[in-house]
Design a protein around this motif. Structure first.
Motif, PDB file in Angstrom:
ATOM      1  N   ILE A  51       0.857  -1.184   0.000  1.00 39.03           N
ATOM      2  CA  ILE A  51       0.000   0.000   0.000  1.00 39.03           C
ATOM      3  C   ILE A  51       0.888   1.227   0.000  1.00 39.03           C
ATOM      4  CG2 ILE A  51      -0.202  -0.040   2.547  1.00 39.03           C
ATOM      5  CD1 ILE A  51      -3.125   0.972   2.132  1.00 39.03           C
ATOM      6  N   SER A  52       0.564   2.190  -0.831  1.00 40.50           N
ATOM      7  CA  SER A  52       1.394   3.389  -0.954  1.00 40.50           C
ATOM      8  C   SER A  52       1.165   4.318   0.236  1.00 40.50           C
ATOM      9  CB  SER A  52       1.076   4.112  -2.257  1.00 40.50           C
ATOM     10  OG  SER A  52      -0.244   4.631  -2.219  1.00 40.50           O
ATOM     11  N   SER A  53       2.068   5.302   0.366  1.00 43.45           N
ATOM     12  CA  SER A  53       1.962   6.218   1.500  1.00 43.45           C
ATOM     13  C   SER A  53       0.922   7.309   1.256  1.00 43.45           C
ATOM     14  CB  SER A  53       3.316   6.853   1.794  1.00 43.45           C
ATOM     15  OG  SER A  53       3.776   7.569   0.667  1.00 43.45           O
ATOM     16  N   ARG A  54       0.705   7.671  -0.008  1.00 42.75           N
ATOM     17  CA  ARG A  54      -0.254   8.728  -0.345  1.00 42.75           C
ATOM     18  C   ARG A  54      -1.369   8.142  -1.190  1.00 42.75           C
ATOM     19  NH1 ARG A  54       1.939  10.782   3.155  1.00 42.75           N
ATOM     20  NH2 ARG A  54       3.229  12.646   3.209  1.00 42.75           N
ATOM     21  N   GLY A  55      -2.566   8.378  -0.831  1.00 45.47           N
ATOM     22  CA  GLY A  55      -3.676   7.889  -1.629  1.00 45.47           C
ATOM     23  C   GLY A  55      -4.052   6.455  -1.366  1.00 45.47           C
ATOM     24  N   GLY A  56      -3.220   5.756  -0.623  1.00 38.10           N
ATOM     25  CA  GLY A  56      -3.547   4.388  -0.263  1.00 38.10           C
ATOM     26  C   GLY A  56      -3.717   3.449  -1.428  1.00 38.10           C
ATOM     27  N   LYS A  57      -2.927   3.664  -2.499  1.00 36.96           N
ATOM     28  CA  LYS A  57      -2.991   2.744  -3.644  1.00 36.96           C
ATOM     29  C   LYS A  57      -2.465   1.380  -3.210  1.00 36.96           C
ATOM     30  CE  LYS A  57      -3.959   4.362  -7.730  1.00 36.96           C
ATOM     31  NZ  LYS A  57      -5.152   3.931  -8.493  1.00 36.96           N
ATOM     32  N   THR A  58      -3.162   0.319  -3.645  1.00 40.78           N
ATOM     33  CA  THR A  58      -2.789  -1.021  -3.237  1.00 40.78           C
ATOM     34  C   THR A  58      -2.397  -1.878  -4.432  1.00 40.78           C
ATOM     35  OG1 THR A  58      -5.096  -1.738  -3.345  1.00 40.78           O
ATOM     36  CG2 THR A  58      -4.297  -0.952  -1.208  1.00 40.78           C
ATOM     37  N   ASN A  59      -1.707  -2.956  -4.116  1.00 45.87           N
ATOM     38  CA  ASN A  59      -1.241  -3.878  -5.136  1.00 45.87           C
ATOM     39  C   ASN A  59      -1.257  -5.268  -4.502  1.00 45.87           C
ATOM     40  OD1 ASN A  59      -0.167  -4.833  -7.491  1.00 45.87           O
ATOM     41  ND2 ASN A  59       1.793  -3.776  -7.315  1.00 45.87           N
ATOM     42  N   TYR A  60      -1.646  -6.279  -5.280  1.00 49.09           N
ATOM     43  CA  TYR A  60      -1.733  -7.640  -4.751  1.00 49.09           C
ATOM     44  C   TYR A  60      -1.113  -8.633  -5.725  1.00 49.09           C
ATOM     45  CZ  TYR A  60      -5.235  -5.735  -1.544  1.00 49.09           C
ATOM     46  OH  TYR A  60      -5.873  -4.989  -0.585  1.00 49.09           O
ATOM     47  N   ALA A  61      -0.507  -9.654  -5.165  1.00 49.13           N
ATOM     48  CA  ALA A  61      -0.080 -10.786  -5.985  1.00 49.13           C
ATOM     49  C   ALA A  61      -1.327 -11.500  -6.501  1.00 49.13           C
ATOM     50  CB  ALA A  61       0.763 -11.743  -5.149  1.00 49.13           C
ATOM     51  N   ASP A  62      -1.226 -12.066  -7.698  1.00 48.07           N
ATOM     52  CA  ASP A  62      -2.386 -12.748  -8.287  1.00 48.07           C
ATOM     53  C   ASP A  62      -2.920 -13.854  -7.377  1.00 48.07           C
ATOM     54  OD1 ASP A  62      -1.211 -12.581 -11.746  1.00 48.07           O
ATOM     55  OD2 ASP A  62      -2.303 -11.132 -10.504  1.00 48.07           O
ATOM     56  N   SER A  63      -2.018 -14.507  -6.669  1.00 53.88           N
ATOM     57  CA  SER A  63      -2.406 -15.652  -5.845  1.00 53.88           C
ATOM     58  C   SER A  63      -3.289 -15.277  -4.653  1.00 53.88           C
ATOM     59  CB  SER A  63      -1.158 -16.376  -5.344  1.00 53.88           C
ATOM     60  OG  SER A  63      -0.354 -15.494  -4.597  1.00 53.88           O
ATOM     61  N   VAL A  64      -3.328 -13.982  -4.299  1.00 58.90           N
ATOM     62  CA  VAL A  64      -4.111 -13.585  -3.116  1.00 58.90           C
ATOM     63  C   VAL A  64      -5.236 -12.605  -3.450  1.00 58.90           C
ATOM     64  CG1 VAL A  64      -2.081 -13.940  -1.672  1.00 58.90           C
ATOM     65  CG2 VAL A  64      -2.677 -11.614  -2.413  1.00 58.90           C
ATOM     66  N   LYS A  65      -5.329 -12.193  -4.699  1.00 63.45           N
ATOM     67  CA  LYS A  65      -6.367 -11.236  -5.080  1.00 63.45           C
ATOM     68  C   LYS A  65      -7.754 -11.785  -4.764  1.00 63.45           C
ATOM     69  CE  LYS A  65      -4.044  -8.693  -8.760  1.00 63.45           C
ATOM     70  NZ  LYS A  65      -3.898  -8.512 -10.227  1.00 63.45           N
ATOM     71  N   GLY A  66      -8.582 -10.936  -4.167  1.00 63.83           N
ATOM     72  CA  GLY A  66      -9.923 -11.340  -3.800  1.00 63.83           C
ATOM     73  C   GLY A  66     -10.019 -12.019  -2.452  1.00 63.83           C
ATOM     74  N   ARG A  67      -8.870 -12.368  -1.867  1.00 64.53           N
ATOM     75  CA  ARG A  67      -8.866 -13.040  -0.556  1.00 64.53           C
ATOM     76  C   ARG A  67      -8.202 -12.187   0.515  1.00 64.53           C
ATOM     77  NH1 ARG A  67      -6.031 -17.590   0.160  1.00 64.53           N
ATOM     78  NH2 ARG A  67      -4.461 -17.110  -1.437  1.00 64.53           N
ATOM     79  N   PHE A  68      -7.173 -11.448   0.154  1.00 64.85           N
ATOM     80  CA  PHE A  68      -6.425 -10.631   1.113  1.00 64.85           C
ATOM     81  C   PHE A  68      -6.749  -9.159   0.889  1.00 64.85           C
ATOM     82  CE2 PHE A  68      -2.486 -13.590   1.830  1.00 64.85           C
ATOM     83  CZ  PHE A  68      -3.349 -14.647   2.098  1.00 64.85           C
ATOM     84  N   THR A  69      -6.737  -8.405   1.986  1.00 66.15           N
ATOM     85  CA  THR A  69      -6.954  -6.959   1.919  1.00 66.15           C
ATOM     86  C   THR A  69      -5.940  -6.258   2.808  1.00 66.15           C
ATOM     87  OG1 THR A  69      -9.336  -7.284   1.592  1.00 66.15           O
ATOM     88  CG2 THR A  69      -8.601  -5.082   2.235  1.00 66.15           C
ATOM     89  N   ILE A  70      -5.224  -5.303   2.215  1.00 66.98           N
ATOM     90  CA  ILE A  70      -4.255  -4.513   2.981  1.00 66.98           C
ATOM     91  C   ILE A  70      -4.878  -3.158   3.310  1.00 66.98           C
ATOM     92  CG2 ILE A  70      -3.147  -3.507   0.936  1.00 66.98           C
ATOM     93  CD1 ILE A  70      -0.456  -3.784   2.443  1.00 66.98           C
ATOM     94  N   SER A  71      -4.592  -2.661   4.491  1.00 70.41           N
ATOM     95  CA  SER A  71      -5.108  -1.353   4.896  1.00 70.41           C
ATOM     96  C   SER A  71      -4.123  -0.722   5.866  1.00 70.41           C
ATOM     97  CB  SER A  71      -6.489  -1.489   5.544  1.00 70.41           C
ATOM     98  OG  SER A  71      -6.423  -2.279   6.716  1.00 70.41           O
ATOM     99  N   ARG A  72      -4.275   0.583   6.069  1.00 73.76           N
ATOM    100  CA  ARG A  72      -3.362   1.261   6.999  1.00 73.76           C
ATOM    101  C   ARG A  72      -4.145   2.198   7.896  1.00 73.76           C
ATOM    102  NH1 ARG A  72       1.115   3.502   3.580  1.00 73.76           N
ATOM    103  NH2 ARG A  72       1.858   4.323   5.571  1.00 73.76           N
TER     104      ARG A  72
END
Length: 126
Positions: A51-72
């Motif tokens: 997750i980025s520091s500004r705007g909270g842009k996120t990125n996920y590995a294909d293997s976890v998309k739809g199952r994992f959620t990152i937040s800050r």
């Protein structure tokens, strides 16, 4: 001293959930992109999510998309990784890391991250 500490790992059955936390001390997390990486026995450490520091842009590995959620939560100087529908292949040591250059975007490349925690074990097994 800059430090990252992970917690929340444990043993869970397939299909279960865990929430990992990454708490920073000695610096303000607001200015850093944060990534989660994992390493299974005998395998390379791989990027899971960031997750980025500004705007909270996120990125996920294909293997976890739809199952994992990152937040800050910058007020708590903490980043979370909510992991649902866990699979045995999610087993490994999970590390959080800080990237000082991830303002608007983040990437899952280990070389971009300057500070690392010591990891927390996640085991998915019946």
């Amino acid at each position: 001293q800059l430090q990252l500490v992970e917690s929340g790992g444990g043993l869970v059955q397939p299909g279960g959930s865990l929430r990992l936390s990454c708490v920073a001390s000695g610096f303000t997390l607001d200015y850093y992109g944060i990534g989660w990486f994992r390493q299974a026995p005998g395998k390379e450490r791989e990027g899971v999510s960031c997750i980025s520091s500004r705007g909270g842009k996120t990125n996920y590995a294909d293997s976890v998309k739809g199952r994992f959620t990152i937040s800050r939560d910058n007020a708590k100087n903490t980043v979370y990784l909510q992991m649902n529908s866990l699979k045995p292949e999610d087993t490994g040591i999970y590390y959080c890391a800080a990237d000082p250059s991830a303002f608007r975007l983040c990437v899952l490349r280990r070389v971009e991250y300057d500070y690392w925690g010591q990891g927390t074990q996640v085991t998915v097994s019946s």
